[in-house]
Design a protein around this motif. Structure first.
Motif, short mmCIF file in Angstrom:
data_model
loop_
_atom_site.label_atom_id
_atom_site.label_comp_id
_atom_site.label_asym_id
_atom_site.label_seq_id
_atom_site.Cartn_x
_atom_site.Cartn_y
_atom_site.Cartn_z
N HIS A 49 0.84 -1.19 0.00
CA HIS A 49 0.00 0.00 0.00
C HIS A 49 0.88 1.25 0.00
O HIS A 49 1.73 1.43 0.88
N CYS A 50 0.64 2.13 -0.95
CA CYS A 50 1.44 3.33 -1.15
C CYS A 50 1.43 4.23 0.09
O CYS A 50 0.38 4.40 0.73
N TYR A 51 2.55 4.80 0.39
CA TYR A 51 2.71 5.65 1.58
C TYR A 51 1.85 6.91 1.53
O TYR A 51 1.57 7.53 2.55
N HIS A 52 1.40 7.31 0.33
CA HIS A 52 0.64 8.56 0.22
C HIS A 52 -0.79 8.40 0.73
O HIS A 52 -1.22 9.15 1.60
N ALA A 53 -1.51 7.43 0.19
CA ALA A 53 -2.90 7.25 0.61
C ALA A 53 -3.34 5.80 0.51
O ALA A 53 -4.54 5.52 0.44
N GLY A 54 -2.37 4.88 0.48
CA GLY A 54 -2.70 3.46 0.51
C GLY A 54 -2.97 2.84 -0.86
O GLY A 54 -3.53 1.74 -0.93
N GLY A 55 -2.57 3.49 -1.92
CA GLY A 55 -2.83 2.97 -3.28
C GLY A 55 -2.15 1.62 -3.53
O GLY A 55 -1.19 1.25 -2.86
N PRO A 56 -2.68 0.88 -4.54
CA PRO A 56 -2.22 -0.50 -4.82
C PRO A 56 -0.96 -0.53 -5.69
O PRO A 56 -1.04 -0.58 -6.91
N VAL A 72 5.36 3.40 -10.11
CA VAL A 72 4.51 4.59 -10.19
C VAL A 72 3.14 4.20 -9.66
O VAL A 72 2.47 3.33 -10.23
N CYS A 73 2.74 4.80 -8.57
CA CYS A 73 1.47 4.44 -7.96
C CYS A 73 0.33 4.77 -8.92
O CYS A 73 0.26 5.88 -9.46
N PRO A 74 -0.59 3.83 -9.13
CA PRO A 74 -1.67 4.09 -10.09
C PRO A 74 -2.68 5.13 -9.62
O PRO A 74 -3.44 5.65 -10.44
N TRP A 75 -2.70 5.46 -8.34
CA TRP A 75 -3.73 6.41 -7.86
C TRP A 75 -3.36 7.86 -8.14
O TRP A 75 -4.11 8.59 -8.74
N HIS A 76 -2.20 8.33 -7.69
CA HIS A 76 -1.84 9.75 -7.88
C HIS A 76 -0.46 9.91 -8.51
O HIS A 76 0.12 10.98 -8.45
N LYS A 77 0.06 8.79 -9.03
CA LYS A 77 1.31 8.81 -9.82
C LYS A 77 2.57 9.16 -9.02
O LYS A 77 3.55 9.63 -9.61
N TYR A 78 2.55 8.98 -7.73
CA TYR A 78 3.79 9.15 -6.97
C TYR A 78 4.82 8.13 -7.45
O TYR A 78 4.46 6.99 -7.77
N LYS A 79 6.08 8.57 -7.46
CA LYS A 79 7.18 7.69 -7.90
C LYS A 79 7.95 7.24 -6.67
O LYS A 79 8.36 8.07 -5.86
#
Ligand code: FES
Length: 150
Positions: A49-56, A72-79
């Motif tokens: 789960h992504c550190y930003h908001a839990g994205g997959p 690259v997180c699929p939710w908000h594109k954080y790298k």
């Protein structure tokens, strides 16, 4: 702080050939949701789960940025760098606003883990959990409770 007793042992997560073929494998390691990634001959493991908001993150694309492989997180594109879990962003120098944006590091945000291959079997060993990292929240009971209420 969560108990870390017993979490230092490695856990079997799948067969090497299967993960090489699928390139991604999610697993639960000592109660922690992780993704194992195979890319260009290397295995990587990190919190799923992504550190930003839990994205997959297991659904993210991989890109090379500044010579570092990133998911690259699929939710908000954080790298996020695969090897270190570093969060990258593009920054502009406010003193020189016309200069082009440069990739910068936010530091380690996503917890990465060790992957070992033994006799065709892939194992994950969790990293040292004694110091907190941003992605820890999305592994917590508190976060799981918010999902149940949603
Ligand atoms: Fe991953 Fe927002 S949840 S970038």
């Amino acid at each position: 702080m969560a108990s870390t007793a017993g979490v230092e042992s490695s856990v079997f997560v799948g067969k090497e050939d299967d993960i090489i073929q699928s390139k991604r494998k999610t697993a639960v390691v000592h109660g922690r949701h992780v993704v194992v990634i195979y890319h260009e001959g290397q295995f990587y493991a990190m919190d799923m789960h992504c550190y930003h908001a839990g994205g997959p993150l297991h659904l993210g694309d991989i890109e090379e940025i500044n010579g570092k492989l990133c998911i690259v997180c699929p939710w908000h594109k954080y790298k996020i760098t695969l090897a270190e879990g570093e969060g990258l962003y593009q920054g502009i120098n406010p003193q020189a606003p016309k200069s082009s944006a440069k990739w910068c590091s936010k530091g380690v945000k996503q917890r990465t883990h060790c992957v070992h291959v033994r006799n065709g079997d892939v194992y994950v060993t969790l990293s040292d959990l004694s110091a907190g990292i941003d992605s820890d929240y999305y592994q917590s009971e508190e976060y799981r409770q918010t999902l149940k209420k949603a």
